[in-house]
Motif scaffolding. Structure first.
Motif, PDB file in Angstrom:
ATOM      1  N   LEU A   1       0.848  -1.189   0.000  1.00 46.97           N
ATOM      2  CA  LEU A   1       0.000   0.000   0.000  1.00 46.97           C
ATOM      3  C   LEU A   1       0.884   1.240   0.000  1.00 46.97           C
ATOM      4  CD1 LEU A   1      -2.912   1.151   0.240  1.00 46.97           C
ATOM      5  CD2 LEU A   1      -2.607   1.095   2.732  1.00 46.97           C
ATOM      6  N   ASP A   2       0.717   2.087  -1.012  1.00 48.06           N
ATOM      7  CA  ASP A   2       1.477   3.332  -1.122  1.00 48.06           C
ATOM      8  C   ASP A   2       2.988   3.094  -1.034  1.00 48.06           C
ATOM      9  OD1 ASP A   2      -0.926   4.736  -1.292  1.00 48.06           O
ATOM     10  OD2 ASP A   2      -1.034   5.033   0.877  1.00 48.06           O
ATOM     11  N   GLY A   3       3.445   2.022  -1.672  1.00 46.18           N
ATOM     12  CA  GLY A   3       4.870   1.733  -1.702  1.00 46.18           C
ATOM     13  C   GLY A   3       5.408   1.062  -0.459  1.00 46.18           C
ATOM     14  N   ARG A   4       4.594   0.852   0.564  1.00 46.42           N
ATOM     15  CA  ARG A   4       5.020   0.172   1.790  1.00 46.42           C
ATOM     16  C   ARG A   4       4.508  -1.261   1.798  1.00 46.42           C
ATOM     17  NH1 ARG A   4       6.385   3.450   6.349  1.00 46.42           N
ATOM     18  NH2 ARG A   4       6.358   5.681   5.899  1.00 46.42           N
ATOM     19  N   ARG A   5       5.229  -2.121   2.506  1.00 45.07           N
ATOM     20  CA  ARG A   5       4.839  -3.525   2.615  1.00 45.07           C
ATOM     21  C   ARG A   5       4.478  -3.828   4.062  1.00 45.07           C
ATOM     22  NH1 ARG A   5       6.639  -5.779  -2.345  1.00 45.07           N
ATOM     23  NH2 ARG A   5       6.008  -7.861  -1.653  1.00 45.07           N
ATOM     24  N   TYR A   6       3.383  -4.553   4.242  1.00 44.60           N
ATOM     25  CA  TYR A   6       2.869  -4.864   5.574  1.00 44.60           C
ATOM     26  C   TYR A   6       2.680  -6.378   5.698  1.00 44.60           C
ATOM     27  CZ  TYR A   6       1.591   0.106   5.452  1.00 44.60           C
ATOM     28  OH  TYR A   6       1.619   1.482   5.335  1.00 44.60           O
ATOM     29  N   ASP A   7       2.877  -6.890   6.904  1.00 43.97           N
ATOM     30  CA  ASP A   7       2.646  -8.311   7.161  1.00 43.97           C
ATOM     31  C   ASP A   7       1.142  -8.582   7.093  1.00 43.97           C
ATOM     32  OD1 ASP A   7       5.488  -9.259   8.237  1.00 43.97           O
ATOM     33  OD2 ASP A   7       5.060  -7.268   9.032  1.00 43.97           O
ATOM     34  N   SER A   8       0.723  -9.334   6.072  1.00 45.66           N
ATOM     35  CA  SER A   8      -0.704  -9.416   5.740  1.00 45.66           C
ATOM     36  C   SER A   8      -1.544 -10.054   6.846  1.00 45.66           C
ATOM     37  CB  SER A   8      -0.882 -10.182   4.430  1.00 45.66           C
ATOM     38  OG  SER A   8      -0.358 -11.492   4.536  1.00 45.66           O
ATOM     39  N   LYS A   9      -1.047 -11.118   7.452  1.00 50.65           N
ATOM     40  CA  LYS A   9      -1.848 -11.787   8.467  1.00 50.65           C
ATOM     41  C   LYS A   9      -2.018 -10.910   9.702  1.00 50.65           C
ATOM     42  CE  LYS A   9      -2.389 -16.152  10.968  1.00 50.65           C
ATOM     43  NZ  LYS A   9      -1.851 -17.500  11.247  1.00 50.65           N
ATOM     44  N   ALA A  10      -0.960 -10.214  10.110  1.00 53.78           N
ATOM     45  CA  ALA A  10      -1.047  -9.325  11.266  1.00 53.78           C
ATOM     46  C   ALA A  10      -2.020  -8.182  11.000  1.00 53.78           C
ATOM     47  CB  ALA A  10       0.338  -8.782  11.618  1.00 53.78           C
ATOM     48  N   ILE A  11      -1.935  -7.598   9.816  1.00 55.33           N
ATOM     49  CA  ILE A  11      -2.849  -6.506   9.457  1.00 55.33           C
ATOM     50  C   ILE A  11      -4.290  -6.994   9.486  1.00 55.33           C
ATOM     51  CG2 ILE A  11      -3.608  -5.042   7.537  1.00 55.33           C
ATOM     52  CD1 ILE A  11      -1.170  -3.940   8.944  1.00 55.33           C
ATOM     53  N   THR A  12      -4.536  -8.197   8.981  1.00 50.69           N
ATOM     54  CA  THR A  12      -5.895  -8.741   8.956  1.00 50.69           C
ATOM     55  C   THR A  12      -6.421  -8.973  10.365  1.00 50.69           C
ATOM     56  OG1 THR A  12      -5.430  -9.812   6.834  1.00 50.69           O
ATOM     57  CG2 THR A  12      -7.335 -10.612   8.082  1.00 50.69           C
ATOM     58  N   GLY A  13      -5.587  -9.526  11.252  1.00 50.93           N
ATOM     59  CA  GLY A  13      -6.024  -9.774  12.629  1.00 50.93           C
ATOM     60  C   GLY A  13      -6.373  -8.500  13.359  1.00 50.93           C
ATOM     61  N   VAL A  14      -5.559  -7.446  13.159  1.00 51.48           N
ATOM     62  CA  VAL A  14      -5.827  -6.167  13.819  1.00 51.48           C
ATOM     63  C   VAL A  14      -7.028  -5.477  13.179  1.00 51.48           C
ATOM     64  CG1 VAL A  14      -4.864  -3.892  14.340  1.00 51.48           C
ATOM     65  CG2 VAL A  14      -3.431  -5.940  14.548  1.00 51.48           C
TER      66      VAL A  14
END
Length: 402
Positions: free
Chosen positions: A42-55
């Motif tokens: 998102l917007d050039g940044r990478r995020y840990d998908s499972k953690a983002i989904t849980g939060v």
């Protein structure tokens, strides 16, 4: 409540908290590890998908999910985020892939008297440990388990007349810089502990955390496996070896399986009576059928390799073939750049690693001589060279078998 309760704005809120806290604090706060397969981009940044989904689930419902509360992967987390309009990609490997491969190529392996071939103890142990990474099992392995599983492997696939001494790779793999041993008292670690010390103290060994992180990336892991096989296991039957240690997924580019039947044979050895049935519960990959139709339309149902148009029930017939397989251990994407339009014969040959596409776009044979010819592609059909490169690496480790 399921992941279907999550809304677009909940994911945005989770990514904002991720940036505010920083990755390490965010993951520690909510009980997650680094992403093993997929990342949200998102917007050039990478995020840990499972953690983002849980939060994000917490923002949506008040119930903040932790890592053990739900499963990750293509069919759950990646699908949820994609359906909300987010871009989800295979995770980028951390660290230096080239350095990993170089260390594997230069293992400090011994050579027995009268035998110039390098010992296979360390290479076989590393492949066995990589198979555990494919299955996402704990990276640190208790000595009894290592001894009981690697010992027979060394007898079966080690050099002829070589002794099976699993204690040597368990300890000496530390010299690779990729491996660590825990649980041996400092005063006993100045030299290699004997089997009695190992049995008494129950140490654990495995890839270092940064090495394990690198090997979670399917492309890096394939490169590592190919490097070990080509450097140390040239004369080993790799199909048998991979089947033995749990890496059989690397013997095909797709999901070809051998069918079996439980029907009783007749006097000629043929199965007789109605085909047997059994109840089964399976988790299957959900493919985008619209993409399959799209690639067939772009290529007019003509095989991109042999230029054949098959007919079935008076209609054109072709198959959408993934260059890099969707399932474990390949984890390829289900997108147009990873799809070919093939006839049934060429699909089997491509998945079976009998043919490949080289860097110049020429179709070549893996195990026998044949004249190369260009892969045909229609205008408007993009193809990702990285997927062809992955497929070529699979062909590398399956081209020569003992």
């Amino acid at each position: 409540m399921g992941l279907g309760d999550i809304r677009y704005e909940d994911v945005i809120a989770a990514t904002e908290e991720f940036r505010r806290l920083g990755r390490d604090t965010f993951l520690q706060t909510y009980g997650f590890g680094r992403a093993r397969s997929y990342e949200l981009v998102l917007d050039g940044r990478r995020y840990d998908s499972k953690a983002i989904t849980g939060v994000a689930h917490g923002y949506a419902t008040g119930d903040f999910l932790r890592a053990g509360d739900f499963s990750g992967g293509a069919a759950t987390v990646a699908r949820c985020l994609s359906e909300l309009g987010f871009l989800v990609e295979p995770g980028e490997p951390t660290g230096n892939r080239a350095a990993l491969v170089e260390r594997l190529r230069n293992l400090k392996v011994s050579r027995g008297p009268g035998n110039l071939a390098p010992s296979r103890h360390q290479p076989l142990s590393l492949l066995w440990a990589m198979a555990r990474e494919v299955d996402e099992r704990p990276r640190m392995i208790p000595w009894p388990k290592f001894r009981d599983e690697v010992g027979p492997l060394l007898i079966e696939f080690g050099l002829p007349n070589a002794k099976a001494t699993p204690q040597y790779p368990f300890w000496h793999l530390r010299g690779s810089g990729l491996w660590e041993v825990e649980g041996i008292p400092t005063e006993l670690a100045k030299k290699m502990p004997n089997v009695g010390v190992l049995d008494a103290h129950h140490p654990q060994a495995g890839f270092k955390a940064e090495t394990a992180s690198l090997l979670r990336d399917p492309v890096t892991r394939l490169d590592a496996i190919a490097t070990i096989c080509e450097t140390y296991l040239e004369d080993v039957d790799r199909r048998a070896l991979f089947q033995r240690i749990g890496l059989s997924g690397y013997t095909t580019a797709g999901s070809l399986t051998e069918e079996s039947t439980d029907a009783a044979p007749d006097e000629h050895g043929r199965a007789s009576g109605p085909a047997p049935r059994r109840d089964a519960t399976r988790s299957v990959i959900v493919r985008d059928e619209a993409l399959a139709r799209k690639v067939k339309e772009l290529e007019d149902n003509r095989c991109q390799i042999c230029d054949t148009t098959l007919r079935y029930l008076n209609r054109p017939y072709s198959e959408a073939a993934h260059i890099r397989g969707l399932g474990s251990p390949h984890h390829g994407p289900d997108d147009l750049q990873n799809l070919l339009c093939l006839c049934a014969n060429c699909h089997v040959s491509f998945d079976g690693l009998e043919i490949y596409v080289d860097a110049d776009g020429l179709v070549k044979a893996t195990n026998h001589a044949r004249d190369p010819y260009p892969l045909r592609r229609a205008p408007g059909h993009p193809l990702d060279e990285a997927h062809f490169s992955y497929h070529r690496d699979l062909c590398r480790i399956n081209a020569r078998r003992g």
